[in-house]
Scaffold this motif. Structure first.
Motif, PDB file in Angstrom:
ATOM      1  N   UNK A 290      89.325 108.846  50.630  1.00  0.00           N
ATOM      2  CA  UNK A 290      88.848 107.677  51.380  1.00  0.00           C
ATOM      3  C   UNK A 290      87.408 107.848  51.857  1.00  0.00           C
ATOM      4  N   UNK A 291      86.599 106.864  51.511  1.00  0.00           N
ATOM      5  CA  UNK A 291      85.156 106.941  51.644  1.00  0.00           C
ATOM      6  C   UNK A 291      84.525 106.744  50.284  1.00  0.00           C
ATOM      7  N   UNK A 292      85.240 107.252  49.234  1.00  0.00           N
ATOM      8  CA  UNK A 292      84.879 107.005  47.848  1.00  0.00           C
ATOM      9  C   UNK A 292      83.415 107.355  47.577  1.00  0.00           C
ATOM     10  N   UNK A 293      83.116 108.633  47.877  1.00  0.00           N
ATOM     11  CA  UNK A 293      81.761 109.149  47.696  1.00  0.00           C
ATOM     12  C   UNK A 293      81.521 109.437  46.216  1.00  0.00           C
ATOM     13  N   UNK A 294      80.770 108.559  45.581  1.00  0.00           N
ATOM     14  CA  UNK A 294      80.422 108.705  44.181  1.00  0.00           C
ATOM     15  C   UNK A 294      78.913 108.499  44.042  1.00  0.00           C
TER      16      UNK A 294
ATOM     17  N   UNK B 294      83.579 109.990  58.744  1.00  0.00           N
ATOM     18  CA  UNK B 294      83.548 109.696  57.313  1.00  0.00           C
ATOM     19  C   UNK B 294      83.262 108.221  57.087  1.00  0.00           C
ATOM     20  N   UNK B 295      82.292 107.941  56.220  1.00  0.00           N
ATOM     21  CA  UNK B 295      81.821 106.573  56.048  1.00  0.00           C
ATOM     22  C   UNK B 295      82.286 105.962  54.729  1.00  0.00           C
ATOM     23  N   UNK B 296      82.508 104.668  54.768  1.00  0.00           N
ATOM     24  CA  UNK B 296      83.007 103.906  53.631  1.00  0.00           C
ATOM     25  C   UNK B 296      81.840 103.546  52.701  1.00  0.00           C
ATOM     26  N   UNK B 297      81.790 104.160  51.537  1.00  0.00           N
ATOM     27  CA  UNK B 297      80.718 103.888  50.583  1.00  0.00           C
ATOM     28  C   UNK B 297      81.115 102.862  49.528  1.00  0.00           C
ATOM     29  N   UNK B 298      82.350 102.362  49.616  1.00  0.00           N
ATOM     30  CA  UNK B 298      82.858 101.444  48.597  1.00  0.00           C
ATOM     31  C   UNK B 298      82.688  99.980  48.969  1.00  0.00           C
ATOM     32  N   UNK B 299      82.957  99.644  50.248  1.00  0.00           N
ATOM     33  CA  UNK B 299      82.848  98.267  50.713  1.00  0.00           C
ATOM     34  C   UNK B 299      82.321  98.262  52.144  1.00  0.00           C
TER      35      UNK B 299
END
Length: 504
Positions: free
Chosen positions: A429-433, A275-280
């Protein structure tokens, strides 16, 4: 108004003998888990270890049967739905009591659901479409929506636990539920001790996964954190544990050959993912996330994690063949690892050499081994990688902070409704938007037939692959171990021990 405390005798008379689980057995079940739960509050942290323990203490309005379809638990029946699909009236079971002796009613449900919508990732998603949640007398609640939300009941089947309204707080200090077992003592890093709730009132019906009759046969269940997988194996074989969770597949033959235990395989237990962090951080760029997808090799990761092909399958679809939601629509950049193609994507996206921080844990050994192989393939493509190995409780804490990671490794089950997949939730967590995800999900929410839902789900899967919030690695079967002499245990994603008879 809340009903007052009632005596045990009065509670039994009120409940009636037909639906109360009268446990005639006894004994202790000792369960070796992958580690210490960070909390017992399922709303705050609905991870597998928390749900495994919490399912025995707390109950939700609905739960999942063997087909992973919602069935009533604290609800008395499936909801009554208005013609426009915006109002749900949910009848509640009567005669149910909490572990503190207080009566269960609509006040508790409304207060609990409001807390869930305020603090839980899936609850927050639901909150966006809820106009109101109100009592409808003492034994029903009404949920009014702003717009159609087809997965509502499936979403209410996990982590939306019902607590006494008087005990609710941002941070729980008491863990009081309606389940077949109640919390007696928790000693961090030693054990969590549950004891039979003598006044438990079971739902009716034949047991089916988490639905149906629940009988607290064992007088006590003791969940013991054992972070090292090999120690869980040794403890199971020596007779120290009645059940050992999440065993390495390399232990299968040894457990099978022992005189004291037998292996337990749960088919299609779930799927692993990066799972990848799309927020920072570095992976906020879509091109670099797609480069990660192209770079890694699912077959090698799953082979390292599970050793034998009877324990895994390679499939980019988010549901396996044979599941009603299986489709190959949109699956792309899923293959055998292509470092040259990944390097090209990295160059186009302007990769600057910043290390990718990967969080993993050895408490789930297959997570760790997946991480080792992923690191090698990512480095071969030109990424710098910082593989951080921590305990599971630390990982779940760190992943809540977008400044501390770029990828975390986890696994998920195959839910009854595809839109309840964690990665679809904006706040997971990852914040996929993304706008295209929101549009695809909206089409599903407005669907009224199964054909319309399936077509909309194909659109969602296609969008997920384009946005690249994660890498679907592969499907796996889970291995546990059960002591010989324990009767009634059925394999489950979150192991459950009601209806289970301890060794004599």
């Amino acid at each position: 108004m809340k009903r007052p405390l009632r005596s045990a005798a009065f509670a039994l008379l009120l409940a009636g003998t037909s639906t109360v689980a009268f446990a005639q057995g006894g004994g202790v079940l000792t369960v070796a888990t992958i580690g210490e739960p960070p909390t017992l509050d399922e709303m705050q942290t609905p991870t597998d270890i928390v749900l495994t323990i919490g399912n025995h203490i707390f109950e939700t309005l609905y739960t999942f049967d063997k087909e992973w379809q919602p069935q009533p638990l604290l609800a008395a029946a499936m909801p009554e739905l208005s013609e426009d699909g915006l109002t749900y009236r949910i009848p509640l079971r009567e005669g149910v009591t909490f572990h503190d002796g207080s009566g269960f009613d609509s006040t508790d449900v409304v207060a609990s659901l409001k807390r869930w919508m305020a603090i839980n990732s899936k609850g927050k998603q639901v909150a966006g479409v809820v106009e109101s949640v109100e009592p409808d007398g003492e034994h029903a609640v009404t949920i009014k929506l702003k717009s159609r939300y087809s997965p509502l009941i499936a979403t209410l089947s996990q982590a939306s636990i019902i607590l006494p309204s008087e005990k609710l707080a941002d941070t729980l200090t008491e863990f009081v539920g309606t389940g077949p077992y109640q919390l007696k003592e928790r000693r961090p890093d030693q054990y969590t001790q549950l004891v039979r709730f003598e006044n438990y009132k079971s739902p009716e019906g034949e047991p089916s996964n988490y639905a149906g009759r629940r009988e607290a046969i064992a007088s006590e269940i003791r969940f013991v954190p054992v972070p090292d997988a090999n120690t869980r194996v040794e403890g199971l074989i020596s007779g120290q544990y009645d059940y050992a969770d999440s065993l390495p597949v390399s232990a299968f033959e040894r457990v099978e050959a022992s005189d004291t235990a037998a292996p337990v395989i749960f088919q299609n237990a779930g799927w692993t993912s990066l799972n990848m962090n799309m927020k920072e951080g570095v992976l906020t760029k879509k091109g670099l996330r797609q480069a990660v997808q192209v770079a890694v090799n699912p077959t090698d990761m799953m082979l390292a994690a599970f050793s034998d092909e009877k324990f895994f399958g390679i499939d980019g679809a988010f549901f396996p063949e044979g599941f009603v939601w299986h489709t190959e629509a949109g699956v792309t950049r899923y293959g055998e690892g292509d470092p040259e193609a990944a390097a090209k994507l990295m160059s186009e996206a302007g990769y600057d050499g910043t290390p990718i921080r990967i969080l993993t844990s050895r408490q789930y050994e297959f997570h760790y081994k997946t991480g080792e192989v992923a690191k090698a393939y990512l480095e071969a493509a030109g990424f710098k990688v910082d593989l951080q190995v921590v305990d599971w409780a630390t990982l779940t804490t760190r992943r809540a902070d977008p400044k501390q990671w770029d990828i975390f490794i986890t696994h998920s089950n195959f839910p009854g409704d595809p839109t309840t997949l964690n990665t679809i939730t904006d706040t997971y967590p990852g914040w996929y938007v993304s706008d295209q995800k929101a549009k695809a999900v909206a089409a599903y929410m407005n669907a009224t037939t199964q054909d319309e839902k399936f077509k909309a789900w194909e659109g969602i899967q296609t969008v997920i692959y384009d946005d690249a919030p994660l890498v679907k690695v592969g499907n796996f079967n889970a291995l546990g171990g059960l002591a010989k002499g324990v009767k009634g245990y059925e394999p489950a994603y979150w192991p459950r021990f009601w209806n289970v008879t301890p060794r004599s």
